[in-house]
Design a protein around this motif. Structure first.
Motif: not given
Length: 260
Positions: A18-19, A15, A174-175, A178, A171-172, A248
């Motif tokens: 990904d960020l 995660a 949202e990540f 999480n 998206k950033s 990733e």
């Protein structure tokens, strides 16, 4: 064994990476724009400044032209006074009156001479200001053209990248939601302290990405085990193994293709 719904260290690392990939892509987009927004802003300020200067020069000329009109009126009044006194001299009774009128005529002639001198000086001032106006207009035309070019350049880049940037910013965010706040804060702190904004890097050829400092084999094994979050002792960056990074990157490249 991890409890049900408990996020594993590996999932946290994925995660976070990904960020990092999303934020790095946003950085790339902004780097493409570079200094253009600031250049456009500076040019707009310069154009506004030149326009203000032209307005002031025009106002100055208007004031000087009014001064010329005033001096011309003064000349007309002095001429009328001279005519009046000259007529009166024809009817004087003695030399004293004649001399007094002559002095008045002489005074008015000096006033005319001074007013004409002032008018000549004012005209020189107007010519000088008109010359500055011409130079300023040339500079303004050149700056306006340059501004239009830079705006066009910026608009083109924005039209190509704005949609992607906004989607990635979303998206950033949202990540981030999480990932536990403690890790997000650590990630942001590291990211703000490094030049290229890379807070999380893969191990490449026995060293952390972009570094020449080798990592001990035991630590590399721990990183590959994905059981705990490990930072590079030299740069403070969070480290992930090369295989996880490749997986990733491939996943995020697919995302970038969709939002691009």
């Amino acid at each position: 064994m991890a409890k049900k719904n408990e996020v594993t260290v590996e999932e946290k690392l994925r995660a976070l990476y990904d960020l990092q990939l999303v934020d790095s892509r946003i950085d790339e987009i902004r780097n493409v724009r570079g200094e253009l927004p600031l250049e456009v802003e500076d040019l707009e300020d310069e154009v506004a400044g030149l326009n203000t200067r032209l307005e002031k020069l025009d106002a100055d000329i208007e004031v000087i032209e009014n001064d010329i009109k005033s001096k011309k009126n003064q000349i007309d009044e002095s001429k009328a006074t001279i005519k009046k006194y000259s007529e009166q001299q024809k009817n004087v009774r003695n030399n004293r009156e004649f001399n007094a009128l002559s002095k008045e005529v002489e005074f008015q002639e000096l006033e005319i001479e001074l007013a004409e001198k002032n008018i000549a000086e004012y005209k020189v001032q107007i010519e000088q200001k008109k010359e500055v106006i011409g130079q300023t207009k040339e500079r303004l035309d050149e700056r306006v053209k340059h501004l239009e070019h830079k705006k066009s350049e910026l608009d083109e880049i924005l039209s190509e990248t704005e949609k992607e940037e906004q989607a990635l910013i979303k998206k950033s965010a949202e990540f981030e939601k999480n990932i536990e706040e403690r890790l997000v804060n650590a990630y942001k702190r590291i990211r703000s302290n490094v030049k290229n904004g890379l807070a999380i890097v893969p191990v490449e050829r026995g060293a952390s990405g972009g570094s020449y400092f080798t990592i001990p084999p035991q630590v590399i094994m721990e990183i590959a085990g994905r059981k705990k979050i490990i930072t590079d002792e030299h740069s403070g960056r969070i480290l992930v193994d090369e295989e996880l990074a490749k997986e990733e990157q491939e996943k995020m490249n697919n995302l970038f293709t969709k939002v691009g």
